[in-house]
Every structure is written in structure tokens, then in C-alpha cells.
Design a protein around this motif. Structure first.
Motif, PDB file in Angstrom:
ATOM      1  N   TRP A  29      13.494 135.379 117.086  1.00 21.77           N
ATOM      2  CA  TRP A  29      12.421 136.329 117.414  1.00 21.77           C
ATOM      3  C   TRP A  29      12.555 136.827 118.859  1.00 21.77           C
ATOM      4  O   TRP A  29      12.235 137.966 119.151  1.00 21.77           O
ATOM      5  N   THR A  30      13.034 135.971 119.758  1.00 20.06           N
ATOM      6  CA  THR A  30      13.289 136.425 121.130  1.00 20.06           C
ATOM      7  C   THR A  30      14.340 137.526 121.143  1.00 20.06           C
ATOM      8  O   THR A  30      14.197 138.532 121.854  1.00 20.06           O
ATOM      9  N   ALA A  31      15.398 137.364 120.344  1.00 22.34           N
ATOM     10  CA  ALA A  31      16.440 138.387 120.263  1.00 22.34           C
ATOM     11  C   ALA A  31      15.907 139.689 119.684  1.00 22.34           C
ATOM     12  O   ALA A  31      16.475 140.762 119.924  1.00 22.34           O
ATOM     13  N   ARG A  32      14.799 139.616 118.962  1.00 22.54           N
ATOM     14  CA  ARG A  32      14.187 140.813 118.385  1.00 22.54           C
ATOM     15  C   ARG A  32      13.161 141.439 119.326  1.00 22.54           C
ATOM     16  O   ARG A  32      12.488 142.401 118.959  1.00 22.54           O
ATOM     17  N   SER A  96      12.204 134.168 102.159  1.00 16.50           N
ATOM     18  CA  SER A  96      13.209 133.308 101.559  1.00 16.50           C
ATOM     19  C   SER A  96      14.380 133.171 102.514  1.00 16.50           C
ATOM     20  O   SER A  96      14.501 133.923 103.492  1.00 16.50           O
ATOM     21  N   LEU A  97      15.279 132.224 102.260  1.00 16.65           N
ATOM     22  CA  LEU A  97      16.454 132.074 103.112  1.00 16.65           C
ATOM     23  C   LEU A  97      17.356 133.301 103.027  1.00 16.65           C
ATOM     24  O   LEU A  97      18.027 133.655 104.003  1.00 16.65           O
ATOM     25  N   ASP A  98      17.373 133.972 101.867  1.00 18.55           N
ATOM     26  CA  ASP A  98      18.140 135.219 101.755  1.00 18.55           C
ATOM     27  C   ASP A  98      17.560 136.289 102.674  1.00 18.55           C
ATOM     28  O   ASP A  98      18.298 137.031 103.336  1.00 18.55           O
ATOM     29  N   GLU A  99      16.235 136.388 102.719  1.00 15.72           N
ATOM     30  CA  GLU A  99      15.608 137.382 103.594  1.00 15.72           C
ATOM     31  C   GLU A  99      15.824 137.029 105.064  1.00 15.72           C
ATOM     32  O   GLU A  99      16.017 137.917 105.901  1.00 15.72           O
ATOM     33  N   LEU A 100      15.795 135.727 105.384  1.00 17.33           N
ATOM     34  CA  LEU A 100      16.068 135.313 106.759  1.00 17.33           C
ATOM     35  C   LEU A 100      17.516 135.653 107.131  1.00 17.33           C
ATOM     36  O   LEU A 100      17.796 136.098 108.246  1.00 17.33           O
ATOM     37  N   PHE A 101      18.436 135.447 106.188  1.00 16.44           N
ATOM     38  CA  PHE A 101      19.832 135.821 106.410  1.00 16.44           C
ATOM     39  C   PHE A 101      19.960 137.316 106.701  1.00 16.44           C
ATOM     40  O   PHE A 101      20.665 137.723 107.635  1.00 16.44           O
ATOM     41  N   ASP A 102      19.263 138.140 105.916  1.00 13.45           N
ATOM     42  CA  ASP A 102      19.320 139.586 106.146  1.00 13.45           C
ATOM     43  C   ASP A 102      18.778 139.945 107.528  1.00 13.45           C
ATOM     44  O   ASP A 102      19.287 140.859 108.189  1.00 13.45           O
ATOM     45  N   LEU A 103      17.747 139.234 107.961  1.00 15.44           N
ATOM     46  CA  LEU A 103      17.174 139.493 109.274  1.00 15.44           C
ATOM     47  C   LEU A 103      18.172 139.165 110.378  1.00 15.44           C
ATOM     48  O   LEU A 103      18.283 139.898 111.370  1.00 15.44           O
ATOM     49  N   VAL A 104      18.929 138.079 110.200  1.00 15.89           N
ATOM     50  CA  VAL A 104      19.928 137.691 111.192  1.00 15.89           C
ATOM     51  C   VAL A 104      21.104 138.662 111.196  1.00 15.89           C
ATOM     52  O   VAL A 104      21.586 139.079 112.248  1.00 15.89           O
ATOM     53  N   ARG A 105      21.570 139.040 110.005  1.00 15.13           N
ATOM     54  CA  ARG A 105      22.775 139.861 109.898  1.00 15.13           C
ATOM     55  C   ARG A 105      22.529 141.332 110.200  1.00 15.13           C
ATOM     56  O   ARG A 105      23.377 142.007 110.787  1.00 15.13           O
ATOM     57  N   TYR A 106      21.352 141.847 109.771  1.00 14.18           N
ATOM     58  CA  TYR A 106      21.134 143.283 109.847  1.00 14.18           C
ATOM     59  C   TYR A 106      19.946 143.686 110.729  1.00 14.18           C
ATOM     60  O   TYR A 106      19.738 144.873 110.955  1.00 14.18           O
ATOM     61  N   GLY A 107      19.171 142.697 111.185  1.00 20.38           N
ATOM     62  CA  GLY A 107      18.014 143.024 112.008  1.00 20.38           C
ATOM     63  C   GLY A 107      18.261 142.903 113.497  1.00 20.38           C
ATOM     64  O   GLY A 107      17.342 143.080 114.290  1.00 20.38           O
ATOM     65  N   LEU A 108      19.504 142.594 113.893  1.00 23.30           N
ATOM     66  CA  LEU A 108      19.865 142.435 115.298  1.00 23.30           C
ATOM     67  C   LEU A 108      21.067 143.328 115.608  1.00 23.30           C
ATOM     68  O   LEU A 108      21.783 143.740 114.697  1.00 23.30           O
ATOM     69  N   PRO A 109      21.298 143.629 116.883  1.00 19.83           N
ATOM     70  CA  PRO A 109      22.499 144.398 117.240  1.00 19.83           C
ATOM     71  C   PRO A 109      23.754 143.715 116.709  1.00 19.83           C
ATOM     72  O   PRO A 109      23.804 142.485 116.556  1.00 19.83           O
ATOM     73  N   GLU A 110      24.781 144.495 116.433  1.00 17.18           N
ATOM     74  CA  GLU A 110      25.997 143.981 115.815  1.00 17.18           C
ATOM     75  C   GLU A 110      26.572 142.821 116.626  1.00 17.18           C
ATOM     76  O   GLU A 110      26.757 142.910 117.835  1.00 17.18           O
ATOM     77  N   GLY A 111      26.847 141.727 115.943  1.00 19.59           N
ATOM     78  CA  GLY A 111      27.428 140.552 116.584  1.00 19.59           C
ATOM     79  C   GLY A 111      26.416 139.595 117.162  1.00 19.59           C
ATOM     80  O   GLY A 111      26.730 138.413 117.375  1.00 19.59           O
ATOM     81  N   ARG A 112      25.178 140.055 117.440  1.00 19.93           N
ATOM     82  CA  ARG A 112      24.186 139.173 118.060  1.00 19.93           C
ATOM     83  C   ARG A 112      23.772 138.063 117.109  1.00 19.93           C
ATOM     84  O   ARG A 112      23.586 136.915 117.523  1.00 19.93           O
ATOM     85  N   GLY A 113      23.618 138.380 115.823  1.00 18.92           N
ATOM     86  CA  GLY A 113      23.235 137.357 114.860  1.00 18.92           C
ATOM     87  C   GLY A 113      24.297 136.283 114.722  1.00 18.92           C
ATOM     88  O   GLY A 113      23.992 135.087 114.631  1.00 18.92           O
ATOM     89  N   ASP A 114      25.584 136.696 114.708  1.00 22.53           N
ATOM     90  CA  ASP A 114      26.671 135.718 114.635  1.00 22.53           C
ATOM     91  C   ASP A 114      26.657 134.795 115.843  1.00 22.53           C
ATOM     92  O   ASP A 114      26.850 133.583 115.719  1.00 22.53           O
ATOM     93  N   ASP A 115      26.438 135.367 117.016  1.00 19.90           N
ATOM     94  CA  ASP A 115      26.381 134.552 118.223  1.00 19.90           C
ATOM     95  C   ASP A 115      25.222 133.561 118.163  1.00 19.90           C
ATOM     96  O   ASP A 115      25.349 132.409 118.588  1.00 19.90           O
ATOM     97  N   LEU A 116      24.092 134.016 117.644  1.00 18.29           N
ATOM     98  CA  LEU A 116      22.911 133.159 117.562  1.00 18.29           C
ATOM     99  C   LEU A 116      23.168 131.974 116.639  1.00 18.29           C
ATOM    100  O   LEU A 116      22.863 130.824 116.971  1.00 18.29           O
TER     101      LEU A 116
END
Length: 452
Positions: A29-32, A96-116
Motif C-alpha cells: 500500500w505504501t508503494a501505491r 482473493s490471492l489472485d486479486e492480490l497478485f493482480d494488484l502486485v503485478r499490474y497495480g504498480l509501476p513496471e518492475g516495482r511489484g517484482d522488487d517488492l
């Protein structure tokens, strides 16, 4: 079998401990763009006039429903989202965990979710295969091809072409024969089919004890739980508030060494009577290389309205500045300094917390619960072998702290501070100020809106 990104992400979240999941949500959420704090079982996120309270539905051990805090407004479901929905508050949003995954992969700038994810779990999702079909062990059998799966090795070829129901019956029959094998390892078919039991007793299977539930981390000080430091910023703010309401003597030390041999040190002793009434004295020995340092660069005195600094380069040896009245209403310069250092040094990669059973000064501290924090690894400062230890009271007042590390160029550094004479410290005007030239003490008064 290859594990794809979505399933691997779900496994990582489920395998993490409760405090680890909360830290991950707070950083997500901080990254968002939210400001977050971890408070007991919730992550509180604020942005503008909006507040969200995030929780993770616990994995039930002895009940059918997960446990969800009543204050939660966003709940992450580790299992069935529908079951978590029934346990969550009526107005809460369930992810759901699928929705959380989508938030990490597509709700952050490119690469930021992977780093997190890599920061928290040590793996980059981008390095895993993309989500897709990927045949499993039974895919060929479902397509009508050769026999596959665990039953293929125990069923005779003639059974491989049977319809599903007979095949299932045959599988259950084989399982029953194997389970009812005698002590010599030879199955007795009559037992499996419900025949007469043999006269010789069969060993009784050992009873597996129920797993002991892992207790949820308990808050022992602001930003600190029994699992470790959850939020160093929250602890630092609590220390700043606690220090502003006490008088004390605060000793800070800084030491440098090369190959274990000391090359220089600096020790500052600060006597604080009130937030803006204090005396600071600094002593140095040897040669110091690193800068800036946590210790002060000059002796100072503040009387509540003006701060005086001992500066030999000034014509009269003293510089002064009038404290801004708005600043004087705050916690004071020394409390703010300590809070800044705590936020820096206690933001360690790994921390643990234990109750202090033998206080150093039992006559003062025997009624105060103290906890020792130990940590290792940090991004600040860039270093090797980083270690930190601190003792904290329940209200967040940090009694002492010690940090050791080695810089990238081989310089050994040790930083420490400790409080004593708490509630018993007074301040007198220092002699170096009285010796200044001039009828007004030779002070060079420079108005400034500076901290006190």
C-alpha cells in the motif's frame, strides 16, 4: 512440475507468518501512495481523507471460519474467498490471492511489484514461468492417451481402458489391500474385502498429536511486537513523545576503528531539563573519517528562548539564535534527534524481541516492563555485518541502543546512546558562555526559525 507465477505467489503468502504478511501489505500500500502503519492485527493505510484497515483472514485450525478483525475494511483471503466473506465485516472488501497478485503485478509501476516480492520473499515473479496451461501428471489420461498418474504403476493394463467408475473402484480396492497388509508386508485379501480378522493382533497406528497453534504476535511497545520491530517509524515517534515529557541525561558515542584498532571517537553528553532547556558537551579523541556523525559538532546551551553555540571562529566565540515560538511548542531538538536515529538504525532486515528479566537498575525499573530488540542487516547505512541492540519500555521510550557495522571500505563503526538520571536532571548556564566578551555576554544573536 513447473510452478507458475500465480500459484507461487499464493504459496509465498500462505507460507509467510502473520507479521510477515502484514509487513508485505503495508509495503504494497505504501508503494501505491498510501501512508501506512502496522497496529496489532491491522495495517492502517491513510491517503488524504481516506483510511483503510487491512487484515489477512487467518487460516483456521480448529474452526470452519477464518478469524477477521471487526475493524477491517479490506481483507485478504488465504483460502476460499466466500468463506472469508462470511467471516468479514459486512462493509469490508475481500480480496482473493489472485486479486492480490493482480494488484502486485499490474497495480504498480513496471518492475516495482517484482522488487517488492523479492524484498519480502526472496524470489522475483518475473523469473517464474508465465501463467498458462502446462500439462500436469494426469493431463494425458484426461485426453484419452497413455496411462499416467500415480495409479498407472499399480493397475494392470486391462484396467486402463475401463470407464471411470470401475477404474475408481479398482483404485480403492488396491488401496484397501495395501493398507491392510500384515506384519510381513503381505496383504490379506480377505481382510480387505471384509473377511474374518486374523487371530494375531495388528499394531495400532500411532496417534499424531494436533499441531500447537502459533500465537499471533503481541504488541509490547508502539511499532514493536513479540515477533520483532514492525514499524521503526512508529516506535521513533513514540520515543519522541516520551522524551519530550522527561528530564534526563543522554550520552551519545561514536567510535571508528581499522582492523579492530580504534582510530578516533566522539562522546556527547546532553543534559535536558525541558524540551528547550538543555546543555550539550562534546569531547573528541583521535582522528575521525566519516561524516556526518550522530554526535554534535559543537557545545550548545538553550535556555528555552535562545540557543547558544560555542564557535571559536566567531569574533566573541559564541553564536546564538532565537527559537521560533512555534518550534518551542514541539518535543525539542534532542527528542527529535533521538527519534531520527531510532528510525534509521532500527529499520533492520531481521529483528527479534525478548523480555528483559534483570534490569540494570532494579530500584528504578522493577515496575517497568523492558524489552530487548536485536536486529541485523540494513540498507542504511550501506555496510557489512550490521548489528543493532536496543532496550525499550512499553510506552516506546528507548533506554539504550548500540549499533556496530563495517563500511564498504573496511572502516569499523560503533554508535551507541543511553539515558540515565531520568526525571532528576537540571541545567545550569555553562561557564564558556559566561566567559564571552561584552556586557551582554558577547553573544552574536542571529534570529532564525530553527529547531530547538
Amino acid at each position: 512440475m513447473r510452478q507458475f507465477r500465480r500459484s507461487r505467489f499464493g504459496d509465498l503468502i500462505r507460507a509467510a507468518g502473520p507479521s510477515g504478511r502484514r509487513r508485505f501489505l503495508a509495503d504494497l500500500w505504501t508503494a501505491r501512495g498510501w501512508e501506512t502503519t502496522v497496529e496489532d492485527r491491522l495495517v492502517v493505510a491513510r491517503r488524504g481523507d481516506r483510511t483503510e484497515r487491512l487484515a489477512v483472514g487467518s487460516r483456521p485450525r480448529f474452526s470452519l471460519s477464518p478469524s477477521v478483525p471487526d475493524e477491517a475494511t479490506v481483507v485478504v483471503a488465504l483460502g476460499d474467498p466466500a468463506r472469508t466473506r462470511r467471516a468479514a465485516p459486512d462493509d469490508a472488501r475481500v480480496l482473493s490471492l489472485d486479486e492480490l497478485f493482480d494488484l502486485v503485478r499490474y497495480g504498480l509501476p513496471e518492475g516495482r511489484g517484482d522488487d517488492l516480492v523479492a524484498d519480502h520473499f526472496g524470489v522475483r515473479l518475473a523469473d517464474l514461468p508465465a501463467d498458462g496451461g502446462g500439462g500436469g501428471a494426469g493431463s494425458a489420461g484426461r485426453a484419452g492417451g497413455a496411462r499416467t498418474g500415480p495409479l498407472a504403476s499399480v493397475l494392470p493394463p486391462a484396467l486402463s481402458s475401463l470407464p471411470v467408475a470401475p477404474l475408481l473402484f479398482a483404485a480403492l480396492l488396491v488401496a484397501a489391500v495395501v493398507v491392510t497388509a500384515g506384519s510381513g508386508g503381505v496383504p490379506t485379501l480377505g481382510e480387505a474385502l471384509g473377511g474374518q480378522q486374523p487371530s494375531s493382533p495388528t499394531p495400532t497406528a500411532a496417534t499424531t498429536p494436533a499441531p500447537t497453534p502459533t500465537p499471533e504476535p503481541r504488541v509490547v511497545a508502539p511499532g514493536v511486537t513479540t515477533a520483532g520491530v514492525e514499524n521503526a517509524t512508529l516506535l521513533a515517534a513514540a520515543h519522541r513523545r516520551a522524551a519530550a515529557n522527561r528530564s534526563y541525561r543522554w550520552t551519545l558515542g561514536y567510535r571508528e576503528s581499522i582492523a579492530g584498532d580504534e582510530t578516533g571517537r566522539e562522546v556527547e553528553v546532553v543534559y535536558v531539563e525541558a524540551p528547550h532547556v538543555y546543555v550539550s558537551e562534546v569531547q573528541r579523541a583521535g582522528r575521525l573519517r566519516a561524516f556526518p556523525r550522530p554526535t554534535a559538532s559543537e557545545d550548545a546551551y538553550a535556555d528555552g528562548t535562545t540557543r547558544y553555540a560555542r564557535r571559536p571562529a566567531e569574533p566573541d566565540g559564541v553564536a546564538a539564535r532565537v527559537l521560533d515560538p512555534d518550534v518551542r511548542d514541539g518535543p525539542g531538538r534532542q527528542a527529535s534527534r533521538a527519534a531520527r536515529y531510532l528510525d534509521w538504525y532500527l529499520s533492520a532486515d531481521e529483528t527479534s524481541v525478548a523480555r528483559v528479566t534483570t534490569p540494570a537498575n532494579a530500584s528504578v525499573e522493577n515496575e517497568v516492563a523492558l524489552y530487548r530488540i536485536e536486529g541485523r542487516g540494513t540498507d542504511f547505512p550501506r555496510s557489512r555485518g550490521y548489528r543493532v541492540e536496543a532496550v525499550v519500555e512499553e510506552d516506546g521510550f528507548v533506554r539504550s541502543m548500540r549499533v556496530t557495522y563495517e563500511t564498504r571500505d573496511g572502516l569499523g563503526v560503533e554508535v551507541w546512546f543511553a539515558y540515565d538520571a531520568v526525571g532528576e536532571t537540571t541545567v545550569t548556564r555553562p561557564a564558556w558562555l559566561d566567559r564571552a566578551d561584552g556586557s551582554n555576554g558577547g553573544r552574536t544573536v542571529v534570529p532564525a526559525n530553527a529547531t530547538g
